[in-house]
Design an enzyme around this catalytic site. Structure first.
Site, PDB file in Angstrom:
ATOM      1  CG  LEU A 208      23.403  41.544  27.194  1.00 36.69           C
ATOM      2  CD1 LEU A 208      24.661  41.029  26.515  1.00 36.69           C
ATOM      3  CD2 LEU A 208      23.687  42.876  27.884  1.00 36.69           C
ATOM      4  CG  HIS A 209      16.137  43.585  26.084  1.00 36.17           C
ATOM      5  ND1 HIS A 209      16.295  43.183  27.377  1.00 36.17           N
ATOM      6  CD2 HIS A 209      15.242  44.615  26.125  1.00 36.17           C
ATOM      7  CE1 HIS A 209      15.518  43.908  28.175  1.00 36.17           C
ATOM      8  NE2 HIS A 209      14.878  44.805  27.437  1.00 36.17           N
ATOM      9  NE  ARG A 210      16.701  48.281  28.729  1.00 34.67           N
ATOM     10  CZ  ARG A 210      15.392  48.221  28.891  1.00 34.67           C
ATOM     11  NH1 ARG A 210      14.591  48.731  27.994  1.00 34.67           N
ATOM     12  NH2 ARG A 210      14.871  47.670  29.954  1.00 34.67           N
TER      13      ARG A 210
END
Ligand code: UD1
Ligand code: UDP
Length: 366
Positions: A208-210
């Site tokens: 998860l990095h957006r």
């Protein structure tokens, strides 16, 4: 004797490296000079160095060392560094990869200097202008002379936007070349052991990095609730990208006995873990593609994807923070499919096809 033409590859962020590696390797078979530039957009060893070691990439000839910053700060620093470099080296072609700030910065500089640009992974569209990557994709494609396309939908997008049909080349997906080169050596059991996951039980891998998931405090709280509901069902192991790590920690992300947070993994270790997983929960672009080829169910925590082929041909489905726990329960109950289709030309030969297009453009093959 005339000098061999010079081609400069621009990389900078994690997803660039597995895309560039097969192109650089395939270009070795053509009579050209190659330079590899690392902009320094990503700089932690686990986000950068490890890929050079594992993917057989040559050492970058130049590292601009731009580091992190706002979009304008980072993009501008890359542009200034590249303008000096291009003025000194006079490349005959600049090759850019994907949709990160390093990609658009390089395309903009090269185009204004009259240097032809080749864009690997052209034409993908999420139609979501709140994503910085969509802005980067649109601008990069508009500025590129060679549009190297990974999936058929991209051809239609480029056509609608008025791209010259002669500039569009359907070459397949170089990221999948890299995956297929490594797939037989992926040892899921060993890596699961290293990160403390019992692989005799089903486990789910997350990335998860957006900004849409990890930048806003309210969204982060919802995300933590959703992931904890997943972890009520199954071990959830997440090699956590540095972006948003502090915010997730503050929101209690790690406070669940079934959530295992580790640092970003090397390419081989990460994909080994994915290969053995019951499912993947992600907002990554590349991971949607890799799970499609590995046949691992992929739940993409985003309202849209620029990679719809991973849904129509692959294992991907879009989920929201609200729907994630119940969709995952269904996926775990159904299990993996025995067989699955793979998108056209995701066959491990994209690198040589791209090299062929570049070599023709440079006039070094007939
Ligand atoms: C960038 C790309 C995104 C891509 C992602 C892949 C843009 C606009 N975004 O997002 O499309 O999916 O890379 O991973 O280009 N940081 C570190 N160490 C590093 C790199 C970053 O700690 O080696 C931290 C810094 O706090 C930085 C933050 O991560 O501010 C974000 O890095 P940045 O490169 O700006 O964007 P990403 O979120 O990584
Ligand atoms: N990846 C990796 N280690 C990790 C997470 C991802 O090597 O801990 C790889 C992944 O297999 C893929 C690439 O990084 O090859 C995708 O990069 P990322 O998700 O950062 O960017 P995106 O594809 O979303 O732009």
């Amino acid at each position: 004797m005339t000098a061999k033409p010079l081609l400069i590859h621009i990389t900078g962020a994690r997803p660039n490296f597995p895309k560039a590696a097969p192109v650089i390797a395939a270009m070795e078979h053509h009579p050209v000079r190659q330079m590899l530039v690392h902009t320094g957009q990503h700089y932690d060893a686990r986000m950068s160095e490890v890929f050079f070691a594992q993917l057989g990439l040559p050492e970058p000839d130049v590292n601009l060392g731009v580091g992190s910053g706002s979009h304008a700060t980072q993009t501008a620093a890359i542009m200034v560094g590249l303008e000096e470099l291009f003025a000194r080296e006079h490349p005959d072609l600049v090759v850019v990869y994907g949709d990160v700030n390093s990609t658009v910065a390089a395309a903009l500089v090269a185009a204004k200097m009259g240097i032809p640009v080749a864009h690997v992974e052209a034409g993908l569209r999420s139609f979501d202008m709140t994503m910085p990557e969509e802005i980067n994709r649109l601008l990069t494609d508009r500025l590129s002379n060679l549009l190297l396309v990974t999936s058929v939908d991209a051809i239609a997008h480029l056509g609608r936007e008025g791209a010259d049909a002669a500039a569009i080349h359907f070459v397949g997906n170089p990221m999948i070349d890299t995956l297929l080169q490594h797939v037989d050596s992926l040892d899921s059991e060993s890596v699961a052991g290293q990160v403390g996951v019992d692989c005799s039980q089903p486990y789910v891998v997350g990335t998860l990095h957006r900004p849409g998931n990890v930048d806003d405090v309210t969204n982060v709280r919802e995300l933590v609730r959703a992931v904890h509901s997943v972890a009520d069902q199954v071990r959830f192991v997440i090699p956590l990208h540095p972006r948003g790590r502090a915010r997730l920690e503050d929101a209690g992300f790690m406070n669940h006995h079934n959530v295992t947070v580790v640092d970003p993994l090397g390419y081989v270790e990460f994909l080994a873990l994915v290969r053995g997983a019951a499912a993947v929960v992600t907002d990554s672009g590349g991971v949607q593609e890799e799970t499609t080829v590995l046949g691992v169910p992929c739940l993409t925590l985003r309202p849209n994807t620029e990679r719809p082929v991973t849904i129509t041909h692959g294992t991907n489905q879009l989920v929201t923070r609200q729907s994630l726990p119940s969709v995952l329960a269904e996926v775990l109950a159904t299990g993996r499919q025995a067989t699955w289709p793979v998108p056209p030309l995701w066959d491990g030969e994209a690198g040589p096809r791209i090299a062929d297009v570049l070599a023709r453009h440079l006039g070094v093959v007939s």
